[in-house]
Design a protein around this motif. Structure first.
Motif, short mmCIF file in Angstrom:
data_model
loop_
_atom_site.label_atom_id
_atom_site.label_comp_id
_atom_site.label_asym_id
_atom_site.label_seq_id
_atom_site.Cartn_x
_atom_site.Cartn_y
_atom_site.Cartn_z
N GLY A 1 6.87 50.41 -22.54
CA GLY A 1 6.02 49.23 -22.54
C GLY A 1 4.92 49.34 -23.56
N LYS A 2 4.30 50.50 -23.64
CA LYS A 2 3.23 50.74 -24.60
C LYS A 2 3.74 50.63 -26.02
CE LYS A 2 0.00 54.36 -26.10
NZ LYS A 2 -0.48 55.74 -25.82
N TYR A 3 4.88 51.25 -26.31
CA TYR A 3 5.42 51.23 -27.67
C TYR A 3 5.85 49.82 -28.07
CZ TYR A 3 5.40 56.23 -28.77
OH TYR A 3 5.01 57.49 -29.09
N ALA A 4 6.55 49.12 -27.18
CA ALA A 4 7.01 47.77 -27.48
C ALA A 4 5.85 46.81 -27.65
CB ALA A 4 7.95 47.27 -26.39
N GLY B 1 4.90 48.47 -13.40
CA GLY B 1 6.10 47.66 -13.54
C GLY B 1 5.84 46.38 -14.33
N ARG B 2 6.87 45.92 -15.02
CA ARG B 2 6.74 44.73 -15.84
C ARG B 2 6.49 43.48 -15.00
NH1 ARG B 2 6.92 48.92 -18.99
NH2 ARG B 2 9.00 49.63 -19.58
N ARG B 3 7.26 43.33 -13.91
CA ARG B 3 7.21 42.10 -13.15
C ARG B 3 5.85 41.87 -12.52
NH1 ARG B 3 11.99 41.20 -9.07
NH2 ARG B 3 11.02 42.97 -8.03
N LEU B 4 5.26 42.90 -11.93
CA LEU B 4 3.96 42.76 -11.30
C LEU B 4 2.89 42.45 -12.35
CD1 LEU B 4 2.10 42.83 -8.88
CD2 LEU B 4 1.98 45.34 -9.10
N ALA C 1 -1.98 46.12 -21.88
CA ALA C 1 -1.03 45.48 -20.97
C ALA C 1 0.31 46.20 -20.94
CB ALA C 1 -0.83 44.01 -21.37
N GLY C 2 0.80 46.59 -22.12
CA GLY C 2 2.05 47.33 -22.18
C GLY C 2 1.96 48.67 -21.45
N SER C 3 0.83 49.35 -21.61
CA SER C 3 0.63 50.64 -20.93
C SER C 3 0.55 50.47 -19.42
CB SER C 3 -0.65 51.31 -21.46
OG SER C 3 -0.57 51.53 -22.85
N VAL C 4 -0.14 49.42 -18.98
CA VAL C 4 -0.23 49.14 -17.54
C VAL C 4 1.15 48.87 -16.96
CG1 VAL C 4 -1.08 47.48 -15.82
CG2 VAL C 4 -2.61 48.32 -17.62
#
Length: 437
Positions: A159-162, A313-316, A305-308
């Protein structure tokens, strides 16, 4: 120089981290350069309208200019198909190298186009050709770049990298806003209208070789290499057919989710500097100052946001950020309408950028998890660009017109709210993996 790729004395995890960081830097710089070339058209749409789409009425001219902006989006699904399939067959590196070359060609056409006064109807035709090339390039950019980043990322940090994909777009907006601020501040209005508007496009051409050099030096993703070795490069590999036949549901969910991704960026980030000038009477310099500050916050917000999303999780993460955006956009725009000061503009635009970051910072990794490796670029490119073509590309033209209706100043808020509701339904239908193949 030590070759970390082939040096057996360097631990494998060190090699991987080095390659991953290099991939983030290269893909992000290239993506930022491409989006700079793409978005400065919107920032200087008013001047392009005067030079290439004369109509005797400022609103009509601007709508024509934004329709040309939107035309670049009509070609994006074709770019998504051609370049997405190419990325799933030839590799992410080859596709990324190709997209920036096409983008540079489109920017060159716009930079050197003679005006309507000089050659008549041929002038807007050249602008349209440039927009078509830019749109075709952008159609393959998101899917290829996002796949490249998540496939290079270490486990637990995808998530962080993307998120750097959208953070780099914020950086491109910062560069664009800074250049726009400099041009409009240092030149007179007549000078900007006559020739100054070309400067940002020329600068885009000067920095394009940097992106080309970076992308030529990239390594292919280890995930794609493994998939390539497993399946082989065969004529039977048909990513487009497989997306529609076996992953139609995933494509539908991804497209519905991407509606907000597209609408929030093109309405709240790209269109807003033009909108606040026309709707609230701000000067170009004031609008660009607010955009500059807001996009700085957006760049940081995307990474956060990506790191979180890697943690919870993405959905939450997406459900929370989308709901906040849905609730907050109307009162923020109402406040700006009733208090049109520079301080309010900066505050409101900063809030917009942070809220958008909360969504789009997670979007690339979330969408990448909907499709497996061998069709990931094709699936992502299609989902993103279908929604962007419908809800993003023609948003400036539609909102310019809607601003003259009973919706008035609140038209952008309603537009994004509808997109947020659609996205929320899709978010709760999507999976919640924190790992990507």
């Amino acid at each position: 120089m030590t070759d970390v790729t082939h040096n057996p004395t360097i631990p494998s995890h060190t090699k991987h981290n080095s390659n991953a960081k290099k991939a983030v830097a290269a893909a992000s710089i290239g993506n930022a350069l491409e989006w700079y070339d793409f978005t400065i058209y919107a920032l200087f749409a008013v001047y392009i309208a005067k030079n290439f789409f004369p109509g005797g009425n400022d609103t009509v001219e601007l709508i024509k200019s934004f329709l040309a902006f939107g035309l670049g989006f009509l070609i994006r699904p074709l770019g998504a198909v051609v370049l997405g399939v190419y990325a799933d067959k030839a590799g992410r590196k080859a596709a990324l190298f190709l997209t920036i070359m096409i983008m540079a060609a489109g920017t060159l056409l716009i930079a050197i186009a003679p005006t309507y006064a000089a050659i008549g109807i041929g002038a807007p035709m050249i602008i349209l050709a440039g927009r078509v090339l830019q749109g075709f390039s952008a159609g393959g950019e998101v899917g290829s770049a996002a796949a490249f980043l998540v496939e290079h990322a270490p486990e637990g940090q995808k998530g962080k990298y993307a998120a750097w994909l959208q953070a780099s777009m914020a950086f491109s907006n910062i560069i664009g806003a800074f250049v726009a601020l400099a041009v409009t501040s240092l030149l007179t209005e007549d000078q900007v209208g006559d020739w100054g508007w070309r400067i940002p496009f020329i600068l885009g051409l000067l920095i394009a070789p940097v992106g080309l050099w970076m992308r030529r030096s990239l390594d292919e993703t280890p995930v794609f290499k493994a998939e390539f070795d497993k399946q082989g490069k065969t004529a039977e590999h048909a990513p487009l057919k497989e997306v529609f036949v076996n992953y139609g549901g995933a494509l539908l969910k991804g497209t519905a989710f991407s509606v907000l991704w597209a609408a929030s960026v093109y309405v709240m980030i790209i269109y807003m500097p033009i909108y606040v000038q026309r709707a609230f009477g701000f000067t170009g310099s004031q609008a660009f100052i607010a955009a500059l500050i807001g996009n700085s916050l957006m760049a940081v917000g995307c990474i956060v946001a990506g790191s979180v999303s890697d943690k919870i999780g993405r959905r939450l993460t997406l459900a929370i950020t989308t709901t906040v955006l849905l609730i907050a956009i109307h009162p923020l725009l109402w406040w700006l309408h009733h208090s049109p000061t520079l301080g309010t503009l900066i505050t409101v635009q900063s809030c917009f950028c942070v809220m958008v970051a909360g969504v789009v910072g997670v979007a690339p990794s979330a969408l990448s998890e909907v499709f497996p490796t061998h069709i990931r670029s094709t699936g992502m490119s299609l989902a993103y660009n279908i929604s962007t073509t419908i809800f993003g590309g023609f948003a400036p033209a539609a909102l310019t017109w809607l601003g003259t209706t009973s919706l008035g100043y609140s038209a952008p808020a309603w537009y994004v709210s509808i997109a947020a509701v659609i996205a929320l339904f899709a978010i709760f239908k999507m999976g919640d993996n924190k790992k990507t193949a």
